[in-house]
Design an enzyme around this catalytic site. Structure first.
Site, short mmCIF file in Angstrom:
data_model
loop_
_atom_site.label_atom_id
_atom_site.label_comp_id
_atom_site.label_asym_id
_atom_site.label_seq_id
_atom_site.Cartn_x
_atom_site.Cartn_y
_atom_site.Cartn_z
N SER A 334 -0.46 4.75 1.73
CA SER A 334 -0.62 4.96 3.16
C SER A 334 0.70 4.79 3.91
CB SER A 334 -1.67 4.01 3.73
OG SER A 334 -1.39 2.67 3.39
N HIS A 390 1.52 0.39 7.20
CA HIS A 390 1.46 1.56 8.09
C HIS A 390 2.63 1.54 9.07
CE1 HIS A 390 -3.20 1.84 7.49
NE2 HIS A 390 -2.51 1.94 6.36
#
Length: 590
Positions: A334, A390
């Site tokens: 991610s 992230h």
């Protein structure tokens, strides 16, 4: 004059079909609802750190809550300003078009090349495409005027959101086209004369090539799926519901502060971005990667797309390592994927006209914003959402993309220095491939641990391993021999009692843990052992081994109670503490 549809005034020209000036207000009810929702979200996120924590479910880091609350607060303030501001959001007239959110002055129609519209489920937007030279002379509004020139773009196209305006978006769009058409009629020049000014090199429209397929994206998805299959196949513990264990993720290359910072296993910053903790984790990342590839790979080329993923993945791993609790194992692509979406937003400023810039930003924001805001602490399968990764990936991808803008001539379809990007990707792949050797060593060491063998049901191998450890560690030898007896007993080894008796002969009868030996040899009761435990450490050991004694006798309730007592009283550094946790997990398993 004003009417109920939000048209502030209309003044007509000689042509009664086209008013000289039309003003459009914001739909204050709609804007206030958005403002209220933004402030509610900001308050809810800001309160998350104040809530009591549940055991095993720690709150998100306060920094993410503050960032999320700040984001929604800014959105709420902007919407509130629009609701209370008296100036119209859009004005069209015979002189030109005024957009309240973009420029301080009215834009003459001669500066407008085209007006188009883009509609989808989430937005209804009108694009006003300007002549670059004319747009360069206009004064931008708000923070845009302070941004670097490259990020401001060329001021074109202007994107007007029609839904917040009154009246009907179709009516606004059609009226804008009427004004443009009327001006074209009045400004038409005879004999084919042209009023187009020569373009400078900076004003040449960027080359866009969307005919190729995002081949690298598809290849990377296949690689990630293959790695996940390898996690299930070569894990150090049996997967549960096709989900690798935490031990598997750690051994196969997940980030863990102790392993990276103290043992120098920096290659984990690369491998962690290729691992996944569950099927749902993998599927969501593959979907997001596909979206990013569709938006970005064909624009910047596969070399820079690959390099951006690799750099963003490392950035996400670094942020996860530094910002997360010390006991969490970090895995997932991610970070690399979020970095790609950040790059999409930055790369959109390379294009000056048409709907492409807005399409890129809208598509990226739909994934990027929810991924950065701490709205969900855990997924349905119990995994913690790594917002630190992230954020780190987004920052890394955004910074590299800013460099790309400088190395991306309008006449070329892709940024320059593609070979440098390819070399960076090869280095990333080389580190990932080279780590397989070290991972295989760690896996072999882990599987050779007698505790691992014991809890995986390999009792004879575990008994031999405990015997070897007893020879190498004299101070802990009495306890390793107790573990050997327990493993032999569970493996139905007929020599268990005899070997334990021989081991007891090497322990002084007046010393600890001799009472535990007597318990397993049938010479003492659990109460007698507890009475002999004169310190807290001895009591915790007594609780654990009494639990094992009950477990061997199939008295599950009593065993469970003693194991819980051992967890509460034993230091976490003792092997009996981890043993109690594992035994409780085995008793809880169906």
């Amino acid at each position: 004059m004003s009417d109920g549809d939000g048209i502030v005034s209309e003044s007509y020209t000689i042509d009664a079909n086209v008013p000289r000036r039309v003003e459009f207000d914001y739909d204050r009810g709609r804007v206030l609802r958005l403002c209220f929702l933004a402030f509610v979200m900001a308050a809810a996120i800001a309160c998350i750190p104040l809530l009591p924590e549940r055991p095993g479910h720690p709150h998100l880091s306060a920094i993410f809550c503050w960032l999320g609350a700040a984001f929604f607060s800014v959105c709420g303030v902007l919407w509130l300003a629009r609701a209370i501001r008296r100036t119209p959001g859009l004005v069209i007239s015979a002189d030109g078009i005024y957009v309240e959110t973009h420029f301080d002055e009215t834009i003459p129609w001669r500066s407008v090349r085209n007006i188009s519209r883009h509609q989808n489920r989430w937005a209804d937007q009108m694009y006003v495409d300007l002549e670059p030279l004319e747009a360069r002379t206009l004064t931008r509004r708000g923070l845009m005027r302070w941004l670097p020139k490259k990020l401001r773009g060329r001021g074109t196209p202007i994107v007007v959101s029609l839904r917040p305006l009154r009246p009907n978006p179709d009516w606004i769009y059609n009226r804008s086209l009427e004004y443009l058409a009327k001006d074209r009629e009045q400004q038409a020049l005879p004999d084919g004369a042209s009023n187009v000014t020569p373009q400078r090199e900076d004003d040449v429209e960027p080359v866009v090539n969307l005919k190729t397929r995002p081949v690298f994206t598809y290849s990377l998805i296949v690689i990630l799926i293959g790695i996940y299959v390898a996690e299930l196949k070569f894990g150090v513990a049996p997967p549960k519901d096709n989900t690798p264990s935490i031990q598997t993720l750690l051994v196969l290359g997940g980030t863990f502060p102790v392993r990276v910072l103290q043992h120098g296993e920096w290659w984990r910053l690369v491998t962690a971005g290729l691992l996944h903790g569950s099927i749902s984790h993998l599927l969501f990342n593959c979907f997001a990667l596909w979206r990013a590839g569709v938006l970005l790979e064909r624009l910047i080329g596969w070399r820079w797309f690959a390099a951006l993923f690799c750099i963003s993945a490392i950035g996400g791993s670094v942020a996860s390592l530094l910002m997360n609790p010390q006991n969490l194992v970090g895995v997932g692509a991610s970070g690399g994927i979020i970095g790609l979406f950040a790059a999409v937003i930055v790369a959109s400023f390379h294009y000056s006209s048409g709907p492409l810039p807005s399409i890129l930003r809208t598509g990226a924001i739909q994934i990027l914003v929810p991924s950065l805001l701490p709205l969900v602490g855990q997924t349905a399968d119990g995994m913690h959402v790594d917002y630190a990764a992230h954020l780190g990936g987004a920052l890394a991808g955004g910074v590299v993309s800013l460099v790309l803008l400088k190395a991306w001539p309008n006449k070329q379809p892709h940024p320059r220095f593609g070979m440098a990007a390819l070399i960076g990707t090869i280095v990333f792949a080389t580190v990932a491939a080279g780590s397989v050797w070290r991972i295989s060593e760690l896996r072999a060491e882990y599987l050779a641990d007698p505790f691992v063998q014991y809890f995986q049901g390999q009792y004879q191998m575990a008994a031999d391993g405990f015997a070897s450890k007893a020879k190498l560690n004299g101070s802990a030898a009495p306890y390793y021999k107790l573990w050997r007896f327990i493993a032999q007993s569970r493996g139905n080894d007929n020599r268990a009692a005899a070997d334990l008796g021989d081991a007891a002969n090497n322990v002084f009868p007046t010393s600890w843990p001799y009472p535990i030996y007597e318990l397993f040899l049938g010479q003492r009761t659990p109460a007698d052992v507890v009475a002999k435990a004169t310190t807290n450490d001895k009591l915790c050991l007594a609780m654990f081994y009494i639990g094992e004694w009950y477990s061997l006798r199939k008295e599950v309730d009593e065993a469970r109670q003693k194991f819980k007592g051992a967890i509460l009283s034993c230091p976490t550094t003792l092997m009996e503490y981890q043993g109690a946790r594992e035994e409780l997990a085995k008793l809880a398993a169906p």
